[in-house]
Scaffold this active site. Structure first.
Site, PDB file in Angstrom:
ATOM      1  N   GLY A   1       2.439   2.297  10.788  1.00 43.04           N
ATOM      2  CA  GLY A   1       3.395   3.416  10.777  1.00 43.04           C
ATOM      3  C   GLY A   1       4.278   3.663  12.034  1.00 43.04           C
ATOM      4  O   GLY A   1       4.788   4.638  12.116  1.00 43.04           O
TER       5      GLY A   1
ATOM      6  N   HIS B   1      -9.584   1.263   5.164  1.00 44.60           N
ATOM      7  CA  HIS B   1      -8.384   1.317   5.756  1.00 44.60           C
ATOM      8  C   HIS B   1      -8.331   2.349   7.106  1.00 44.60           C
ATOM      9  O   HIS B   1      -9.160   3.300   6.774  1.00 44.60           O
ATOM     10  CB  HIS B   1      -7.248   1.871   4.839  1.00 44.60           C
TER      11      HIS B   1
ATOM     12  N   GLY C   1       2.759  -1.124   4.386  1.00 47.23           N
ATOM     13  CA  GLY C   1       2.970   0.253   3.848  1.00 47.23           C
ATOM     14  C   GLY C   1       4.388   0.705   3.563  1.00 47.23           C
ATOM     15  O   GLY C   1       4.779   0.303   2.681  1.00 47.23           O
ATOM     16  N   GLY C   2       4.768   1.340   4.669  1.00 48.75           N
ATOM     17  CA  GLY C   2       6.093   1.882   4.410  1.00 48.75           C
ATOM     18  C   GLY C   2       7.314   1.080   3.696  1.00 48.75           C
ATOM     19  O   GLY C   2       7.931   1.496   2.965  1.00 48.75           O
TER      20      GLY C   2
ATOM     21  N   SER D   1       3.192  -2.126  10.431  1.00 50.00           N
ATOM     22  CA  SER D   1       4.796  -2.280  10.643  1.00 50.00           C
ATOM     23  C   SER D   1       5.022  -3.635  10.378  1.00 50.00           C
ATOM     24  O   SER D   1       5.974  -4.007  11.069  1.00 50.00           O
ATOM     25  CB  SER D   1       5.116  -1.947  12.151  1.00 50.00           C
TER      26      SER D   1
ATOM     27  N   ASN E   1       0.615  -1.234  -0.065  1.00 49.87           N
ATOM     28  CA  ASN E   1       0.264  -0.003  -0.136  1.00 49.87           C
ATOM     29  C   ASN E   1       0.989   1.475   0.078  1.00 49.87           C
ATOM     30  O   ASN E   1       1.509   1.697   0.938  1.00 49.87           O
ATOM     31  CB  ASN E   1      -0.916   0.024   1.122  1.00 49.87           C
ATOM     32  N   TRP E   2       0.818   1.857  -1.105  1.00 47.97           N
ATOM     33  CA  TRP E   2       1.966   2.907  -1.453  1.00 47.97           C
ATOM     34  C   TRP E   2       1.245   4.485  -0.523  1.00 47.97           C
ATOM     35  O   TRP E   2       1.937   5.458  -0.525  1.00 47.97           O
ATOM     36  CB  TRP E   2       2.102   3.282  -2.792  1.00 47.97           C
ATOM     37  N   LYS E   3       0.061   4.283  -0.207  1.00 42.50           N
ATOM     38  CA  LYS E   3      -0.549   5.535   0.509  1.00 42.50           C
ATOM     39  C   LYS E   3      -0.429   6.465  -0.417  1.00 42.50           C
ATOM     40  O   LYS E   3      -0.422   6.534  -1.720  1.00 42.50           O
ATOM     41  CB  LYS E   3       0.009   5.546   1.845  1.00 42.50           C
TER      42      LYS E   3
ATOM     43  N   GLU F   1      -5.429  -4.766  10.820  1.00 37.33           N
ATOM     44  CA  GLU F   1      -4.658  -3.766  10.921  1.00 37.33           C
ATOM     45  C   GLU F   1      -4.868  -3.127  12.324  1.00 37.33           C
ATOM     46  O   GLU F   1      -5.641  -2.002  12.144  1.00 37.33           O
ATOM     47  CB  GLU F   1      -4.571  -2.802   9.566  1.00 37.33           C
TER      48      GLU F   1
ATOM     49  N   GLU G   1      -7.146   4.967   7.790  1.00 40.97           N
ATOM     50  CA  GLU G   1      -6.674   6.287   7.649  1.00 40.97           C
ATOM     51  C   GLU G   1      -7.615   6.893   6.669  1.00 40.97           C
ATOM     52  O   GLU G   1      -7.930   8.023   6.866  1.00 40.97           O
ATOM     53  CB  GLU G   1      -5.173   6.371   6.796  1.00 40.97           C
TER      54      GLU G   1
HETATM   55  P1  PGA Z   1       2.844   0.292   7.771  1.00 35.71           P
HETATM   56  O1  PGA Z   1       1.428   0.647   7.085  1.00 35.71           O
HETATM   57  O2  PGA Z   1       3.166  -0.887   7.216  1.00 35.71           O
HETATM   58  O3  PGA Z   1       3.427   1.712   7.174  1.00 35.71           O
HETATM   59  O4  PGA Z   1       2.585   0.275   9.155  1.00 35.71           O
HETATM   60  C1  PGA Z   1       0.309  -0.792   6.793  1.00 35.71           C
HETATM   61  C2  PGA Z   1      -0.866   0.005   6.296  1.00 35.71           C
HETATM   62  O5  PGA Z   1      -1.416   1.049   6.768  1.00 35.71           O
HETATM   63  O6  PGA Z   1      -1.564  -0.637   5.338  1.00 35.71           O
END
Ligand code: PGA
Length: 246
Positions: free
Chosen positions: A169, A93, A229-230, A208, A9-11, A163, A95
């Site tokens: 993050g 998600h 994500g990251g 994470s 997930n590049w966000k 999640e 976010e």
């Molecule tokens: P993260 O994000 O791996 O940076 O913690 C995961 C996500 O929000 O899908």
């Protein structure tokens, strides 16, 4: 037997030049047998889908509207994602839930629309730190699962991602037994609602995830993938996680 699902997930990160990471990813894959999905920002879906054509990588959106067209400024419809070459969409998600006030019923409506357009839905659920401290994790997950996943969902087009909000993050993760407990609980709830066919729904952990923790997380019996994500932004980091799944 499900093969391991690795979702990146590049966000809100990445411009055209970051597609060079996709070329590096393709070079580094070497015929590994997991299912890979990359969800870039909407502006890159079409370019990324063209870049990965014929490879094991599939592309997804990070959100969609519950309507197929119309006056919804700034939104993207499920059909627009498929038109651009996307096959998946992340829905609910945390976010989106926090930045845009998305409720379970909105996520549910989006899921109905995305399924109608032929997309596979990655529905996200997860507790806050306060929920976990109050020992409400399982009830929060149960409610989100029930209300966010539509009654007539096509199970072959559903992925559920656990999640924990506080793990996204932050570098923090639940313990392995907490991850295992939640996934086992989610599997049980899905089977209670949809029957044995729900055994085949991939359940992914996100929050994470990195190359160090991925092997142990993926070794849990009800964990069939990870949502990253990251660590999905650089091919080098993402490939290390992919290799844990091989
Ligand atoms: P993260 O994000 O791996 O940076 O913690 C995961 C996500 O929000 O899908």
């Amino acid at each position: 037997m499900r093969s391991t699902l690795i979702i990146g997930n590049w966000k809100m990160n990445g411009k055209s030049r970051n597609l060079a990471e996709v070329d590096k990813l393709l070079d580094g894959l070497n015929g590994q047998s997991c299912d890979l999905v990359l969800c870039p920002p909407a502006t890159l879906i079409a370019q990324m889908a063209a870049a990965v054509k014929g490879s094991p990588i599939q592309v997804g959106g990070q959100d969609c509207h519950w309507n197929s067209m119309g006056p919804h400024t700034g939104d993207i419809s499920p059909e627009m994602i498929t038109d651009a070459g996307g096959e998946y969409v992340i829905l609910g998600h945390s976010e989106r839930r926090s930045d845009h006030g998305e409720s379970d019923s909105i996520v549910n409506a989006k899921c109905v629309a995305a399924l109608a357009a032929g997309l596979t839905c990655i529905v996200c659920v997860g507790e806050t730190k306060a929920d976990r401290s109050a020992e409400n994790t399982l009830s929060v997950i149960e409610n989100q699962l029930h209300a966010s996943i539509p009654e007539n969902v096509h199970l072959s087009k559903l992925v559920v991602a656990y999640e924990p909000v506080w793990a996204i993050g932050t570098g923090l993760t639940p313990t392995i037994s907490e991850i295992s407990d939640v996934h086992t609980f989610m599997r049980r709830k899905l089977i209670e609602r949809f029957g044995d066919e729900a055994c085949s729904v991939p359940l992914a952990y996100g929050g994470s995830v990195n190359a160090d923790n991925a092997p142990e997380i993926l070794a849990q019996s009800n964990v069939s993938g990870v949502l990253v994500g990251g660590a999905s932004l650089r091919a080098e980091d993402f490939l290390k996680i992919v290799s844990c799944a091989a």
